[in-house]
Design a protein around this motif. Structure first.
Motif, short mmCIF file in Angstrom:
data_model
loop_
_atom_site.label_atom_id
_atom_site.label_comp_id
_atom_site.label_asym_id
_atom_site.label_seq_id
_atom_site.Cartn_x
_atom_site.Cartn_y
_atom_site.Cartn_z
N GLY A 134 0.82 -1.21 0.00
CA GLY A 134 0.00 0.00 0.00
C GLY A 134 0.85 1.26 0.00
O GLY A 134 0.56 2.22 -0.72
N LEU A 135 1.90 1.25 0.77
CA LEU A 135 2.77 2.42 0.85
C LEU A 135 3.44 2.71 -0.50
O LEU A 135 3.65 3.86 -0.87
CB LEU A 135 3.83 2.22 1.93
CG LEU A 135 4.70 3.42 2.24
CD1 LEU A 135 3.90 4.52 2.91
CD2 LEU A 135 5.88 3.03 3.12
N LEU A 136 3.76 1.66 -1.23
CA LEU A 136 4.51 1.81 -2.49
C LEU A 136 3.62 1.84 -3.73
O LEU A 136 4.14 1.98 -4.83
CB LEU A 136 5.51 0.66 -2.63
CG LEU A 136 6.51 0.47 -1.49
CD1 LEU A 136 7.48 -0.66 -1.84
CD2 LEU A 136 7.28 1.75 -1.23
N HIS A 137 2.32 1.74 -3.58
CA HIS A 137 1.46 1.52 -4.75
C HIS A 137 1.53 2.67 -5.76
O HIS A 137 1.30 2.47 -6.95
CB HIS A 137 0.00 1.30 -4.32
CG HIS A 137 -0.77 2.55 -4.06
ND1 HIS A 137 -0.57 3.35 -2.94
CD2 HIS A 137 -1.73 3.18 -4.79
CE1 HIS A 137 -1.38 4.38 -2.99
NE2 HIS A 137 -2.10 4.32 -4.09
N GLY A 138 1.88 3.88 -5.30
CA GLY A 138 1.90 5.02 -6.20
C GLY A 138 3.28 5.52 -6.59
O GLY A 138 3.40 6.54 -7.27
N VAL A 139 4.32 4.78 -6.19
CA VAL A 139 5.69 5.24 -6.46
C VAL A 139 5.94 5.39 -7.96
O VAL A 139 6.66 6.30 -8.39
CB VAL A 139 6.71 4.27 -5.83
CG1 VAL A 139 8.11 4.50 -6.39
CG2 VAL A 139 6.74 4.46 -4.31
N GLY A 140 5.35 4.52 -8.76
CA GLY A 140 5.54 4.62 -10.21
C GLY A 140 5.09 5.96 -10.76
O GLY A 140 5.66 6.47 -11.73
N ASP A 141 4.10 6.56 -10.13
CA ASP A 141 3.62 7.86 -10.57
C ASP A 141 4.67 8.94 -10.35
O ASP A 141 4.79 9.87 -11.14
CB ASP A 141 2.32 8.23 -9.83
CG ASP A 141 1.47 9.20 -10.63
OD1 ASP A 141 0.90 8.78 -11.65
OD2 ASP A 141 1.39 10.38 -10.24
N LEU A 142 5.45 8.82 -9.27
CA LEU A 142 6.52 9.77 -9.02
C LEU A 142 7.58 9.68 -10.11
O LEU A 142 8.08 10.69 -10.60
CB LEU A 142 7.17 9.51 -7.65
CG LEU A 142 6.28 9.68 -6.42
CD1 LEU A 142 7.08 9.36 -5.16
CD2 LEU A 142 5.71 11.09 -6.35
N ALA A 177 1.36 1.72 -12.50
CA ALA A 177 1.46 0.42 -11.85
C ALA A 177 2.58 -0.41 -12.45
O ALA A 177 3.32 -1.11 -11.72
CB ALA A 177 0.13 -0.32 -11.97
N ASP A 178 2.76 -0.36 -13.76
CA ASP A 178 3.85 -1.08 -14.42
C ASP A 178 5.20 -0.53 -13.97
O ASP A 178 6.14 -1.28 -13.70
CB ASP A 178 3.72 -0.96 -15.94
CG ASP A 178 2.44 -1.55 -16.47
OD1 ASP A 178 2.15 -2.72 -16.14
OD2 ASP A 178 1.71 -0.85 -17.20
#
Length: 274
Positions: A134-142, A177-178
């Motif tokens: 959950g904590l890392l789910h949006g890292v790809g967006d960064l 997500a990829d």
């Protein structure tokens, strides 16, 4: 930018920091040296602070606040500590991203992590694994924001944008997500986390065999509903019941449609972590 170019960039997706690599190396030994792990983590003051903040924010069954790594490791075990060290190190890799309010980004990420942890607990699953995913789910967006700040699909607010995945696939052929999954794989996160991050925006494809992706989908939905300040009737109307039913998460509706689904992360807590 093509997906292959993006994930091959050491600038956009940095390699595992040397200290974290040493810690991981010790974790992977048949008989890890707890004292060496404690010393390695404790030697990195910033990393230690972030680990302890994550630990206490997550309420990892600690029964109270834990102030030192020496106290945390025997209480939680090495597996949970490895996940927390990894997550804290990721935050260190993204100190500033142009155009992104980092405390706000991590506030939402912590909320999603807490929801995922709570849902995993109701299903008897690994809470630490769910929290980290959950904590890392949006890292790809960064990563994508750094690479393509002017791309139209990157403009709306990440936490509130329910159509981001579809727009990114349409515009670029891949999504946050990829990219997040590629990052997690490069940093040697467990394959379960890599798979959950990659598949969580569209878990219906094989949700019956990818329960963690389904939990992450529900947690991200709950975090977005909170960001949008939806009232209970609106939540009940929009609730993704099909995903919850597919993974057998029967308690999710009552939790996610309530106003107090979790203890929501405040600005001070998010600011400390960011």
């Amino acid at each position: 930018m093509k997906f292959e170019q993006l994930i091959a960039s050491d600038t956009l997706i940095p390699s595992l920091p040397a200290t974290v690599a040493q810690i991981f190396g010790e974790f992977q030994k048949p008989d890890p040296d707890v004292r060496r792990i404690t010393a390695l983590v404790s030697a990195e003051v910033g990393l230690t602070v972030r680990v302890l903040r994550l630990l206490n924010s997550a309420r990892y069954g600690s029964g109270g606040r834990i102030g030192t790594m020496e106290a945390a490791i025997p209480l939680l075990g090495l597996k949970a500590i490895k996940q927390l060290v990894s997550a804290a190190a990721v935050r260190g890799a993204f100190r500033m991203v142009p155009g992104v309010d980092m405390p706000e980004f991590w506030r939402n990420s912590l909320d999603v992590a807490k929801i995922a942890q709570s849902l995993a607990a109701t299903m008897g699953m690994d809470k630490g694994l769910a929290f980290t995913a959950g904590l890392l789910h949006g890292v790809g967006d960064l990563v994508m924001k750094m690479a393509m700040p002017d791309q139209p699909c990157m403009q709306p607010d990440f936490a509130k944008d329910g159509n981001r995945y579809a727009r990114q696939i349409a515009e670029l052929g891949y999504s946050y997500a990829d990219v997040g999954a590629a990052f997690a794989a490069k940093w040697r996160f467990p394959q379960e986390i890599v798979d959950a991050i990659q598949h969580h925006p569209n878990p219906q494809e094989d949700v019956a065999t990818d329960t963690l992706a389904g939990i992450l989908y529900l947690a991200a939905w709950g975090g977005r509903a909170h960001e949008l300040d939806l009232d209970t009737p609106s939540k009940l109307e929009q609730y993704p019941r099909h995903v919850a039913e597919a993974i057998g998460c029967t308690d999710a509706e009552a939790q996610l449609c309530a106003d107090d689904a979790i203890e929501w992360t405040g600005p001070e807590e998010a600011g400390e972590f960011a």
